[in-house]
Scaffold this motif. Sequence first.
Motif, PDB file in Angstrom:
ATOM      1  N   VAL A   1       0.831  -1.207   0.000  1.00  0.00           N
ATOM      2  CA  VAL A   1       0.000   0.000   0.000  1.00  0.00           C
ATOM      3  C   VAL A   1       0.863   1.253   0.000  1.00  0.00           C
ATOM      4  CG1 VAL A   1      -1.613   1.372   1.399  1.00  0.00           C
ATOM      5  CG2 VAL A   1      -2.040  -1.048   1.030  1.00  0.00           C
ATOM      6  N   GLN A   2       1.990   1.207   0.715  1.00  0.00           N
ATOM      7  CA  GLN A   2       2.840   2.386   0.867  1.00  0.00           C
ATOM      8  C   GLN A   2       3.712   2.663  -0.353  1.00  0.00           C
ATOM      9  OE1 GLN A   2       4.892   1.351   4.469  1.00  0.00           O
ATOM     10  NE2 GLN A   2       3.529   2.577   5.745  1.00  0.00           N
ATOM     11  N   LEU A   3       3.966   1.659  -1.183  1.00  0.00           N
ATOM     12  CA  LEU A   3       4.847   1.839  -2.332  1.00  0.00           C
ATOM     13  C   LEU A   3       4.127   2.569  -3.461  1.00  0.00           C
ATOM     14  CD1 LEU A   3       6.538  -1.671  -2.309  1.00  0.00           C
ATOM     15  CD2 LEU A   3       7.698   0.509  -1.922  1.00  0.00           C
ATOM     16  N   ARG A   4       4.880   3.355  -4.205  1.00  0.00           N
ATOM     17  CA  ARG A   4       4.307   4.138  -5.312  1.00  0.00           C
ATOM     18  C   ARG A   4       3.799   3.201  -6.410  1.00  0.00           C
ATOM     19  NH1 ARG A   4       4.965   9.373  -7.266  1.00  0.00           N
ATOM     20  NH2 ARG A   4       6.600   9.898  -5.772  1.00  0.00           N
ATOM     21  N   THR A   5       2.641   3.544  -6.960  1.00  0.00           N
ATOM     22  CA  THR A   5       2.049   2.748  -8.024  1.00  0.00           C
ATOM     23  C   THR A   5       2.859   2.882  -9.310  1.00  0.00           C
ATOM     24  OG1 THR A   5      -0.110   3.164  -7.052  1.00  0.00           O
ATOM     25  CG2 THR A   5      -0.093   2.311  -9.299  1.00  0.00           C
ATOM     26  N   GLN A   6       3.002   1.794 -10.042  1.00  0.00           N
ATOM     27  CA  GLN A   6       3.783   1.796 -11.285  1.00  0.00           C
ATOM     28  C   GLN A   6       3.115   2.665 -12.352  1.00  0.00           C
ATOM     29  OE1 GLN A   6       3.973  -1.940 -13.347  1.00  0.00           O
ATOM     30  NE2 GLN A   6       5.985  -1.484 -14.208  1.00  0.00           N
ATOM     31  N   SER A   7       3.916   3.509 -13.014  1.00  0.00           N
ATOM     32  CA  SER A   7       3.485   4.329 -14.153  1.00  0.00           C
ATOM     33  C   SER A   7       2.270   5.194 -13.858  1.00  0.00           C
ATOM     34  CB  SER A   7       3.165   3.415 -15.353  1.00  0.00           C
ATOM     35  OG  SER A   7       4.298   2.633 -15.677  1.00  0.00           O
TER      36      SER A   7
ATOM     37  N   VAL B   1      -4.269  -7.755  -0.327  1.00  0.00           N
ATOM     38  CA  VAL B   1      -3.993  -9.165  -0.023  1.00  0.00           C
ATOM     39  C   VAL B   1      -4.818 -10.073  -0.927  1.00  0.00           C
ATOM     40  CG1 VAL B   1      -4.272 -10.968   1.721  1.00  0.00           C
ATOM     41  CG2 VAL B   1      -3.286  -8.779   2.368  1.00  0.00           C
ATOM     42  N   ALA B   2      -6.122  -9.762  -1.075  1.00  0.00           N
ATOM     43  CA  ALA B   2      -7.003 -10.586  -1.901  1.00  0.00           C
ATOM     44  C   ALA B   2      -6.534 -10.595  -3.359  1.00  0.00           C
ATOM     45  CB  ALA B   2      -8.435 -10.066  -1.809  1.00  0.00           C
ATOM     46  N   ARG B   3      -6.128  -9.425  -3.863  1.00  0.00           N
ATOM     47  CA  ARG B   3      -5.693  -9.312  -5.252  1.00  0.00           C
ATOM     48  C   ARG B   3      -4.400 -10.076  -5.493  1.00  0.00           C
ATOM     49  NH1 ARG B   3      -5.521  -3.367  -7.059  1.00  0.00           N
ATOM     50  NH2 ARG B   3      -7.764  -3.693  -6.783  1.00  0.00           N
ATOM     51  N   VAL B   4      -3.440  -9.936  -4.569  1.00  0.00           N
ATOM     52  CA  VAL B   4      -2.167 -10.653  -4.714  1.00  0.00           C
ATOM     53  C   VAL B   4      -2.392 -12.157  -4.643  1.00  0.00           C
ATOM     54  CG1 VAL B   4       0.069 -11.096  -3.627  1.00  0.00           C
ATOM     55  CG2 VAL B   4      -0.760  -8.748  -3.836  1.00  0.00           C
TER      56      VAL B   4
ATOM     57  N   VAL C   1      16.307  -4.885   2.266  1.00  0.00           N
ATOM     58  CA  VAL C   1      16.190  -6.058   1.409  1.00  0.00           C
ATOM     59  C   VAL C   1      14.732  -6.526   1.334  1.00  0.00           C
ATOM     60  CG1 VAL C   1      16.886  -8.467   1.097  1.00  0.00           C
ATOM     61  CG2 VAL C   1      18.555  -6.778   1.856  1.00  0.00           C
ATOM     62  N   LYS C   2      14.056  -6.580   2.474  1.00  0.00           N
ATOM     63  CA  LYS C   2      12.648  -7.021   2.489  1.00  0.00           C
ATOM     64  C   LYS C   2      11.780  -6.131   1.611  1.00  0.00           C
ATOM     65  CE  LYS C   2       9.659  -5.194   4.717  1.00  0.00           C
ATOM     66  NZ  LYS C   2       8.871  -4.432   5.698  1.00  0.00           N
ATOM     67  N   THR C   3      11.932  -4.814   1.752  1.00  0.00           N
ATOM     68  CA  THR C   3      11.113  -3.874   0.983  1.00  0.00           C
ATOM     69  C   THR C   3      11.447  -3.941  -0.501  1.00  0.00           C
ATOM     70  OG1 THR C   3      11.035  -2.406   2.902  1.00  0.00           O
ATOM     71  CG2 THR C   3      10.415  -1.455   0.792  1.00  0.00           C
ATOM     72  N   ALA C   4      12.732  -4.059  -0.828  1.00  0.00           N
ATOM     73  CA  ALA C   4      13.141  -4.170  -2.230  1.00  0.00           C
ATOM     74  C   ALA C   4      12.571  -5.430  -2.870  1.00  0.00           C
ATOM     75  CB  ALA C   4      14.668  -4.167  -2.332  1.00  0.00           C
ATOM     76  N   LEU C   5      12.530  -6.544  -2.143  1.00  0.00           N
ATOM     77  CA  LEU C   5      11.971  -7.791  -2.660  1.00  0.00           C
ATOM     78  C   LEU C   5      10.480  -7.648  -2.947  1.00  0.00           C
ATOM     79  CD1 LEU C   5      13.775 -10.379  -0.368  1.00  0.00           C
ATOM     80  CD2 LEU C   5      13.853 -10.384  -2.866  1.00  0.00           C
TER      81      LEU C   5
ATOM     82  N   ARG D   1       6.521  -6.746  -7.801  1.00  0.00           N
ATOM     83  CA  ARG D   1       5.400  -6.106  -8.497  1.00  0.00           C
ATOM     84  C   ARG D   1       5.725  -5.847  -9.961  1.00  0.00           C
ATOM     85  NH1 ARG D   1       3.607  -0.722  -6.141  1.00  0.00           N
ATOM     86  NH2 ARG D   1       5.819  -0.209  -6.415  1.00  0.00           N
ATOM     87  N   HIS D   2       7.011  -5.594 -10.273  1.00  0.00           N
ATOM     88  CA  HIS D   2       7.363  -5.095 -11.594  1.00  0.00           C
ATOM     89  C   HIS D   2       8.485  -5.899 -12.256  1.00  0.00           C
ATOM     90  CE1 HIS D   2       4.882  -1.967 -10.081  1.00  0.00           C
ATOM     91  NE2 HIS D   2       5.826  -1.349  -9.384  1.00  0.00           N
ATOM     92  N   ALA D   3       9.717  -5.547 -11.959  1.00  0.00           N
ATOM     93  CA  ALA D   3      10.872  -6.072 -12.700  1.00  0.00           C
ATOM     94  C   ALA D   3      11.135  -7.557 -12.462  1.00  0.00           C
ATOM     95  CB  ALA D   3      12.125  -5.262 -12.342  1.00  0.00           C
TER      96      ALA D   3
END
Length: 289
Positions: free
Chosen positions: A38-44, A56-59, A132-136, A141-143
């Motif tokens: 939720v806290q991370l910026r949305t892609q594009s 959680v449901a979507r993931v 490391v946890k946050t980067a993972l 989500r993307h790359a």
Amino acid sequence: MPAQEGHTPPLVSFLAGGVAGGVEALATFPMEFAKTRVQLRTQSGGQSSKNPFLVVARVFRNEGVRAMYKGCSTLVVGSIAKDGVRFLSFDAIKKAFADPNTGAMSPLRNLLAGMCTGVVASTFAVTPTERVKTALIDDARHAKRFRSSLHAVRLIYQEHGIIGMYHGYAGTTLKQAGATAFRMGTYNILKDFEQTHDIQQTTATNFANGAVAGIVTTYATQPFDTMKTRSQSAKGASTVDAFKSILADDGVKAFWRGTTMRLGRTVFSGGILFTVYEQLVAILNPVLK
């Protein structure tokens, strides 16, 4: 460490704190995962749900249950180190803040000792493992470049050097200083009050005290947690850049994004952490004292 009757040896504090931290992290990771997403910026610039339960449901629907535990091992290892260091160092630091004549700890002295303990924990355990946890979680989500926690550490180090492991250090340290001060301080204040009024210390009271400490901690430190998460995304950012981007996204209220899920986690984590800690101290003290 929380106020104990008698002295708890340093080894007992370290072992009990580390195991309690690992149990707490494993039990509450899905809530931590949702809060981080939720806290991370949305892609594009796309739209993303701000409701952690929908996240959680979507993931779970789109990526499966394994995706919800991306970064879990890193958090568990980090929590073992963090809480082992935190309970151990709180013991030592508390002695420096104790009244020189009586040895007593006032609420303010407890808070100050907790703040110093948070700085120690952030420097030696929390910031690198949280990075490391946050980067993972962000990368998933993307790359999807990171194959594992160790692979993420290797790539971050190759691309950014050791400083890359400390992206978000300021936000993490502010959060840890505040969180440890409020969590340890609140727990000790409640326990001292109960002992003064002859309220029996049971598993239920330990859990309730830890849960209340978790609520106080969450609302007091949420802005620092949001800045830390944004700083420690897969690309990394300075604390100042994270602050500006959060403010630009949704104004001041964006600093409390993810509070619902973090609150759910910290209420349970506080209860679990202190309950497991107290039980382990009771088991280990006769053996290692």
